[in-house]
Each structure stands twice: as structure tokens, then as C-alpha cells.
Design a protein around this motif. Structure first.
Motif, PDB file in Angstrom:
ATOM      1  N   ALA A   1      44.133  -5.797 -60.749  1.00 54.40           N
ATOM      2  CA  ALA A   1      44.617  -6.832 -61.682  1.00 54.40           C
ATOM      3  C   ALA A   1      43.549  -6.774 -63.132  1.00 54.40           C
ATOM      4  CB  ALA A   1      44.254  -8.330 -61.034  1.00 54.40           C
ATOM      5  N   PHE A   2      44.073  -7.585 -63.972  1.00 53.70           N
ATOM      6  CA  PHE A   2      43.495  -7.792 -65.183  1.00 53.70           C
ATOM      7  C   PHE A   2      42.459  -8.830 -65.086  1.00 53.70           C
ATOM      8  CE2 PHE A   2      43.245 -10.199 -69.191  1.00 53.70           C
ATOM      9  CZ  PHE A   2      42.767  -9.261 -70.195  1.00 53.70           C
TER      10      PHE A   2
ATOM     11  N   ARG B   1      54.820  -5.541 -72.187  1.00 56.59           N
ATOM     12  CA  ARG B   1      55.706  -4.963 -70.878  1.00 56.59           C
ATOM     13  C   ARG B   1      57.119  -5.269 -70.878  1.00 56.59           C
ATOM     14  NH1 ARG B   1      53.518  -9.783 -69.189  1.00 56.59           N
ATOM     15  NH2 ARG B   1      55.004 -10.756 -67.492  1.00 56.59           N
TER      16      ARG B   1
ATOM     17  N   ILE C   1      49.303 -18.764 -61.601  1.00 51.59           N
ATOM     18  CA  ILE C   1      49.900 -17.845 -62.806  1.00 51.59           C
ATOM     19  C   ILE C   1      51.031 -17.277 -62.429  1.00 51.59           C
ATOM     20  CG2 ILE C   1      49.152 -15.753 -64.141  1.00 51.59           C
ATOM     21  CD1 ILE C   1      46.254 -16.282 -63.906  1.00 51.59           C
TER      22      ILE C   1
ATOM     23  N   ARG D   1      48.523 -14.039 -75.544  1.00 54.77           N
ATOM     24  CA  ARG D   1      47.888 -12.947 -75.496  1.00 54.77           C
ATOM     25  C   ARG D   1      47.080 -12.498 -76.816  1.00 54.77           C
ATOM     26  NH1 ARG D   1      48.458 -11.859 -70.063  1.00 54.77           N
ATOM     27  NH2 ARG D   1      50.592 -11.514 -69.592  1.00 54.77           N
TER      28      ARG D   1
ATOM     29  N   HIS E   1      45.364 -16.627 -57.659  1.00 53.23           N
ATOM     30  CA  HIS E   1      45.857 -15.599 -58.027  1.00 53.23           C
ATOM     31  C   HIS E   1      45.494 -14.215 -57.383  1.00 53.23           C
ATOM     32  CE1 HIS E   1      48.267 -13.504 -61.103  1.00 53.23           C
ATOM     33  NE2 HIS E   1      47.438 -12.898 -61.732  1.00 53.23           N
TER      34      HIS E   1
ATOM     35  N   LEU F   1      50.062  -5.831 -71.350  1.00 52.55           N
ATOM     36  CA  LEU F   1      50.619  -7.149 -70.821  1.00 52.55           C
ATOM     37  C   LEU F   1      51.546  -7.709 -71.687  1.00 52.55           C
ATOM     38  CD1 LEU F   1      47.316  -8.599 -69.310  1.00 52.55           C
ATOM     39  CD2 LEU F   1      49.260  -7.486 -67.838  1.00 52.55           C
TER      40      LEU F   1
ATOM     41  N   LEU G   1      42.570 -18.076 -62.662  1.00 50.89           N
ATOM     42  CA  LEU G   1      42.795 -16.917 -61.595  1.00 50.89           C
ATOM     43  C   LEU G   1      42.427 -17.145 -59.954  1.00 50.89           C
ATOM     44  CD1 LEU G   1      40.400 -14.251 -63.617  1.00 50.89           C
ATOM     45  CD2 LEU G   1      43.060 -14.137 -62.884  1.00 50.89           C
TER      46      LEU G   1
ATOM     47  N   LEU H   1      48.579  -5.673 -57.719  1.00 52.33           N
ATOM     48  CA  LEU H   1      48.214  -7.060 -57.781  1.00 52.33           C
ATOM     49  C   LEU H   1      48.363  -7.498 -59.262  1.00 52.33           C
ATOM     50  CD1 LEU H   1      46.068  -9.658 -55.674  1.00 52.33           C
ATOM     51  CD2 LEU H   1      46.296  -9.805 -58.255  1.00 52.33           C
ATOM     52  N   SER H   2      49.252  -8.111 -59.655  1.00 51.15           N
ATOM     53  CA  SER H   2      49.263  -9.045 -60.966  1.00 51.15           C
ATOM     54  C   SER H   2      49.660  -7.865 -61.974  1.00 51.15           C
ATOM     55  CB  SER H   2      48.173  -9.848 -61.231  1.00 51.15           C
ATOM     56  OG  SER H   2      48.705 -10.658 -62.484  1.00 51.15           O
ATOM     57  N   MET H   3      48.918  -7.396 -62.900  1.00 51.04           N
ATOM     58  CA  MET H   3      49.007  -6.434 -63.738  1.00 51.04           C
ATOM     59  C   MET H   3      49.046  -5.161 -63.076  1.00 51.04           C
ATOM     60  SD  MET H   3      46.282  -4.726 -66.530  1.00 51.04           S
ATOM     61  CE  MET H   3      45.077  -4.226 -65.637  1.00 51.04           C
TER      62      MET H   3
ATOM     63  N   TYR I   1      52.806  -5.230 -62.361  1.00 53.33           N
ATOM     64  CA  TYR I   1      53.491  -4.579 -63.285  1.00 53.33           C
ATOM     65  C   TYR I   1      53.934  -3.058 -63.301  1.00 53.33           C
ATOM     66  CZ  TYR I   1      52.273  -9.441 -64.999  1.00 53.33           C
ATOM     67  OH  TYR I   1      52.002 -10.786 -65.405  1.00 53.33           O
TER      68      TYR I   1
HETATM   69  C1  MLT Z   1      46.428 -10.084 -63.769  1.00 56.02           C
HETATM   70  O1  MLT Z   1      45.885 -10.890 -63.065  1.00 56.02           O
HETATM   71  O2  MLT Z   1      46.441  -8.907 -63.843  1.00 56.02           O
HETATM   72  C2  MLT Z   1      47.012 -11.073 -64.845  1.00 56.02           C
HETATM   73  O3  MLT Z   1      46.997 -12.239 -64.889  1.00 56.02           O
HETATM   74  C3  MLT Z   1      48.455 -10.607 -65.443  1.00 56.02           C
HETATM   75  C4  MLT Z   1      48.841 -11.354 -66.675  1.00 56.02           C
HETATM   76  O4  MLT Z   1      48.076 -11.983 -67.303  1.00 56.02           O
HETATM   77  O5  MLT Z   1      49.878 -11.413 -66.673  1.00 56.02           O
END
Ligand code: MLT
Length: 263
Positions: A24-25, A190, A214, A129, A240, A187, A152, A90-92, A95
Motif C-alpha cells: 500500500a501507499f 490511475r 478509505i 492528491r 484500511h 494514484l 489508514l 492492498l489498496s495501491m 490498483y
Molecule cells: C493506499 O493505502 O495505498 C492508499 O490509501 C491508496 C489511495 O489513497 O487511494
């Protein structure tokens, strides 16, 4: 591990069929420690650091989930892995896993999408962002992570597990502002992954922390119903960052899924 020969740092631990986990980010592959500890007797677990994070080189061109997904395909080539993998994110990381499913479907045996979503950022999220980019540039990673921590993690984690909060803070603040800004661009820009979801042919697991604010349960539910062979597991006590916050129920869900697909 970081070799001169490959742009990403990564760990390659355990023996068995390959399970690749994307972080994740704004964290690193170290966030997967509870899963590596639980599963490396059974699976070969590969945990790369995204571009700019850990010891990985930064993106060469514009940061994107597609470029990050192609990095994972290149990592598999680098390791000589030709058999299909289970890819989790997970999350990022989710994606990027969705971009990988779009771009390299033949390399997948299964998909684990944890605390993530298929929708792109809306205008409000994009504006946020921009504010985060400004915050990191002017005040550094600690200011950003301070502003994010309550979203988070769950109230339960923040109340009862200060050691984990400290580890998350240290992991995030060890990253460079440049890496964090690159990731915020990735992010923000995307694409919408929803059109590709019905084409995901592999058995998939959607996981969400019960306290995730989130990417909450309704987001996970939409993902589960859009992917033909998906199951949903809700992780009690998880926010999260459910794999770290509630590692036992997370691992139970992951273990049952891996076992169920005979991977
Ligand atoms: C993450 O946990 O990777 C971020 O919350 C992703 C996001 O902010 O979209």
C-alpha cells in the motif's frame, strides 16, 4: 534485496507456488511480514517494493499503474517464473494488481484484492492528491502520514496497538518525498478499472477490513459482484491496513482462499 540488474528491490522467501504481494501507499514490502511469516512454508512469497519505495529505483517516465504492473511482469521474467502466480495487492497494490490483470491475464492463477477499489479518483479525490503533494513537498512525509493515520487504521488499532502505529509511521517516513509524490501522481491519474472486471477469469478474493473508511465494505462489495469468480471476506478489527492490523483473520481468509483454489 536490490541487485544492480533489476530496478526493484524485493524479497523472495519460502518454497512452493508463487504468491506475489504488492504493498500500500506510502509503505513498503515490509508491510507483508505477517503473511510471509504465516505462509512461507507453503508458498514462494515475492514482495517487491514499488518504484521509489524501499531501495527500488524511481519511475523512469510518468508514474502509472500500467508501468508498475509491467515492472511486476519483468520481475517474474527476471526470476524465471513462467507459471501462473497468485497476485495480491492492498489498496495501491490492488490498483496495480488490477492493471496487471488487464495487461498480463495469462500470468495469473488467482487475484487477491485487499482494501482497494476499481473506480478512479473523482474530482474531490484528485484535488486532495494535489494538497497531499504540496504537503509532502513543503513539510515532508511525516506531515502527510500524520494527516492520514486516522483513516489508514481502525480505532481499535490506534487504541490497542500503538506499536503497530509506530511501525507504520516509521515505514512511511523512511520513504523519500520524491517517491511519495510519484506515487500520489500514480494514484491521482490511475484509470477506471471497472470495465475490465467482468473479464477477470481467475478465482479472486476480495478482502476488506470491517473498519476500513478509505475503501469501505460497499466498495469491496461492488468489486466482489463485478468479478465473476470472486468471494468477499470482511476482516473484523481491521481498518484500511487490514493485513497488519488484523493479521490473524486476514491470514485465515487468505489461507482458505489459497487452499480452496488448490494453489
Ligand atoms: C493506499 O493505502 O495505498 C492508499 O490509501 C491508496 C489511495 O489513497 O487511494
Amino acid at each position: 534485496m536490490k541487485s544492480e540488474l533489476f530496478p526493484l528491490s524485493f524479497k523472495d522467501q519460502g518454497k512452493g507456488k508463487p504468491l506475489v504481494l504488492l504493498h500500500a501507499f506510502p509503505l513498503t514490502s515490509a508491510m507483508w511480514t505477517p503473511q510471509v511469516e504465516a505462509f512461507s512454508e507453503l508458498y514462494r512469497i515475492i514482495t517487491p517494493d514499488m518504484r521509489g519505495f524501499g531501495a527500488s529505483d524511481r519511475f523512469v517516465g510518468t508514474p502509472s499503474v500500467d508501468a508498475a504492473a509491467d515492472d511486476i511482469a519483468a520481475l517474474l521474467d527476471h526470476l524465471g517464473i513462467n507459471e501462473p502466480i497468485v497476485l495480491g495487492g492492498l489498496s495501491m497494490g490492488g490498483y496495480v494488481a488490477l492493471a496487471f490483470a488487464r495487461r498480463h491475464p495469462q500470468r495469473l492463477a488467482g487475484l487477491v484484492l485487499a482494501d482497494t477499489r476499481a473506480e478512479p479518483d473523482d474530482d474531490t479525490a484528485k484535488a486532495n492528491r494535489e494538497k497531499q503533494i504540496e504537503l509532502v513537498r513543503t513539510q515532508g512525509p511525516a506531515a502527510l502520514i500524520d494527516s492520514m493515520m486516522s483513516k489508514l487504521t481502525s480505532t481499535i488499532t490506534r487504541t490497542w496497538n500503538p506499536g503497530l502505529i509506530q511501525r507504520i509511521f516509521e515505514m512511511a517516513t523512511a520513504q523519500t518525498p520524491e517517491a511519495i509524490v510519484d506515487a500520489l501522481i500514480l494514484l491521482r491519474d490511475r484509470p477506471d478499472s471497472r470495465p475490465g472486471l467482468p473479464q477477470i477469469a481467475v478465482p479472486s478474493l476480495v478482502v476488506v477490513g470491517a473498519e476500513d473508511v478509505i475503501t469501505p465494505l460497499e466498495v469491496a462489495t461492488a468489486l466482489r459482484f463485478a468479478i465473476p469468480k470472486a468471494h468477499l471476506r470482511v476482516i473484523p478489527g481491521g481498518g484500511h491496513l487490514s493485513n497488519m492490523e488484523a493479521s490473524f483473520p486476514f491470514n485465515l481468509a487468505l489461507g482458505e482462499y489459497l487452499n480452496g483454489i488448490r494453489f
